[in-house]
Design a protein around this motif. Structure first.
Motif, PDB file in Angstrom:
ATOM      1  N   THR A 113      -4.002   3.147   2.874  1.00 39.39           N
ATOM      2  CA  THR A 113      -4.223   4.368   3.646  1.00 39.39           C
ATOM      3  C   THR A 113      -3.341   4.391   4.893  1.00 39.39           C
ATOM      4  O   THR A 113      -2.804   3.361   5.304  1.00 39.39           O
ATOM      5  N   SER A 114      -3.250   5.547   5.506  1.00 39.44           N
ATOM      6  CA  SER A 114      -2.462   5.698   6.736  1.00 39.44           C
ATOM      7  C   SER A 114      -3.109   4.982   7.916  1.00 39.44           C
ATOM      8  O   SER A 114      -2.458   4.755   8.927  1.00 39.44           O
ATOM      9  N   TYR A 115      -4.390   4.625   7.793  1.00 39.44           N
ATOM     10  CA  TYR A 115      -5.077   3.938   8.894  1.00 39.44           C
ATOM     11  C   TYR A 115      -5.218   2.434   8.635  1.00 39.44           C
ATOM     12  O   TYR A 115      -6.026   1.754   9.252  1.00 39.44           O
ATOM     13  N   GLY A 116      -4.400   1.905   7.701  1.00 42.65           N
ATOM     14  CA  GLY A 116      -4.284   0.463   7.537  1.00 42.65           C
ATOM     15  C   GLY A 116      -5.268  -0.183   6.579  1.00 42.65           C
ATOM     16  O   GLY A 116      -5.356  -1.406   6.526  1.00 42.65           O
ATOM     17  N   SER A 117      -5.989   0.600   5.825  1.00 41.37           N
ATOM     18  CA  SER A 117      -6.955   0.043   4.884  1.00 41.37           C
ATOM     19  C   SER A 117      -6.357  -0.014   3.488  1.00 41.37           C
ATOM     20  O   SER A 117      -5.399   0.693   3.168  1.00 41.37           O
ATOM     21  N   HIS A 118      -6.937  -0.849   2.665  1.00 45.62           N
ATOM     22  CA  HIS A 118      -6.706  -0.845   1.221  1.00 45.62           C
ATOM     23  C   HIS A 118      -8.068  -0.574   0.626  1.00 45.62           C
ATOM     24  O   HIS A 118      -9.015  -1.331   0.871  1.00 45.62           O
ATOM     25  N   GLU A 119      -8.194   0.524  -0.151  1.00 45.23           N
ATOM     26  CA  GLU A 119      -9.523   0.926  -0.579  1.00 45.23           C
ATOM     27  C   GLU A 119      -9.502   1.764  -1.845  1.00 45.23           C
ATOM     28  O   GLU A 119      -8.447   2.205  -2.299  1.00 45.23           O
ATOM     29  N   THR A 134     -10.889  -2.419   3.089  1.00 48.34           N
ATOM     30  CA  THR A 134     -10.698  -3.412   4.144  1.00 48.34           C
ATOM     31  C   THR A 134     -10.839  -2.808   5.539  1.00 48.34           C
ATOM     32  O   THR A 134     -10.796  -3.536   6.532  1.00 48.34           O
ATOM     33  N   TYR A 135     -10.991  -1.497   5.631  1.00 40.09           N
ATOM     34  CA  TYR A 135     -11.135  -0.836   6.928  1.00 40.09           C
ATOM     35  C   TYR A 135     -12.432  -1.281   7.588  1.00 40.09           C
ATOM     36  O   TYR A 135     -13.513  -1.166   7.015  1.00 40.09           O
ATOM     37  N   ASP A 136     -12.322  -1.813   8.792  1.00 38.78           N
ATOM     38  CA  ASP A 136     -13.485  -2.275   9.552  1.00 38.78           C
ATOM     39  C   ASP A 136     -13.653  -1.388  10.781  1.00 38.78           C
ATOM     40  O   ASP A 136     -12.896  -1.508  11.742  1.00 38.78           O
ATOM     41  N   TRP A 138     -15.644  -1.521  13.118  1.00 40.83           N
ATOM     42  CA  TRP A 138     -16.029  -2.262  14.316  1.00 40.83           C
ATOM     43  C   TRP A 138     -14.820  -2.877  15.019  1.00 40.83           C
ATOM     44  O   TRP A 138     -14.902  -3.278  16.172  1.00 40.83           O
ATOM     45  N   ALA A 139     -13.694  -2.956  14.327  1.00 38.81           N
ATOM     46  CA  ALA A 139     -12.491  -3.543  14.924  1.00 38.81           C
ATOM     47  C   ALA A 139     -11.925  -2.607  15.991  1.00 38.81           C
ATOM     48  O   ALA A 139     -12.143  -1.399  15.978  1.00 38.81           O
ATOM     49  N   THR A 140     -11.164  -3.166  16.914  1.00 38.09           N
ATOM     50  CA  THR A 140     -10.517  -2.361  17.947  1.00 38.09           C
ATOM     51  C   THR A 140      -9.416  -1.536  17.314  1.00 38.09           C
ATOM     52  O   THR A 140      -8.621  -2.022  16.525  1.00 38.09           O
ATOM     53  N   HIS A 141      -9.382  -0.255  17.653  1.00 42.87           N
ATOM     54  CA  HIS A 141      -8.386   0.644  17.097  1.00 42.87           C
ATOM     55  C   HIS A 141      -7.522   1.209  18.205  1.00 42.87           C
ATOM     56  O   HIS A 141      -7.981   1.517  19.281  1.00 42.87           O
ATOM     57  N   ASN A 142      -6.260   1.361  17.903  1.00 39.09           N
ATOM     58  CA  ASN A 142      -5.320   2.003  18.825  1.00 39.09           C
ATOM     59  C   ASN A 142      -5.099   3.419  18.326  1.00 39.09           C
ATOM     60  O   ASN A 142      -4.475   3.626  17.307  1.00 39.09           O
ATOM     61  N   MET A 143      -5.586   4.387  19.055  1.00 46.16           N
ATOM     62  CA  MET A 143      -5.451   5.791  18.643  1.00 46.16           C
ATOM     63  C   MET A 143      -4.414   6.469  19.494  1.00 46.16           C
ATOM     64  O   MET A 143      -4.243   6.286  20.605  1.00 46.16           O
TER      65      MET A 143
END
Length: 143
Positions: A113-119, A134-136, A138-143
């Protein structure tokens, strides 16, 4: 005070026509583990708790009591759902291969995905949707 990130405070609950088969599928395909399984009458499941990476779902066999009559499976509603579940895993590709091997109905194929996940998203044998990735959140995100 206990760390709220180690235990669920929100637990999806589901009803299944064949709860025994659903538990096997959820454990063998998606990777859940049996935390507690309580039998009900006539070879049903009265209540089950399945865990995955600190999360939990609860499920049981369909019931015709006043409360149970308010639940319908997607198959009873023309395969329409009002909710789905997302589970976070470290290796979504491995789960994808298990789902494919189990003949799961694919809703959304395995993808980056564009937000760094594999799903991906599949339906279990009774039509409930499960997204796995794999998108978490709860992890810190840079928006």
């Amino acid at each position: 005070m206990e760390d709220m990130h180690t235990r669920s405070s929100v637990m999806p609950t589901l009803r299944y026509r064949d709860a025994h088969a659903a538990i096997d599928w959820l454990c063998n395909v998606l990777g859940f583990a049996r935390h507690a399984v309580y039998p009900g009458p006539d070879n049903t499941i009265g209540h089950a708790e399945l865990t995955l990476n600190g999360g939990m779902i609860m499920l049981g066999s369909e019931k015709e009591d006043d409360y149970g009559k308010g639940f319908k499976s997607p198959g009873e509603l023309g395969n329409v759902e009002t909710r789905s579940s997302y589970i976070v895993v470290k290796d979504a590709e491995a789960v994808w291969h298990r789902a494919e091997g189990a003949g799961a109905q694919v809703v959304r194929p395995f993808q980056a995905t564009s937000y760094g996940s594999h799903e991906f998203s599949v339906k279990d044998p009774e039509g409930h949707s499960w997204s796995v990735g794999t998108y978490d959140p709860w992890a810190t995100h840079n928006m």
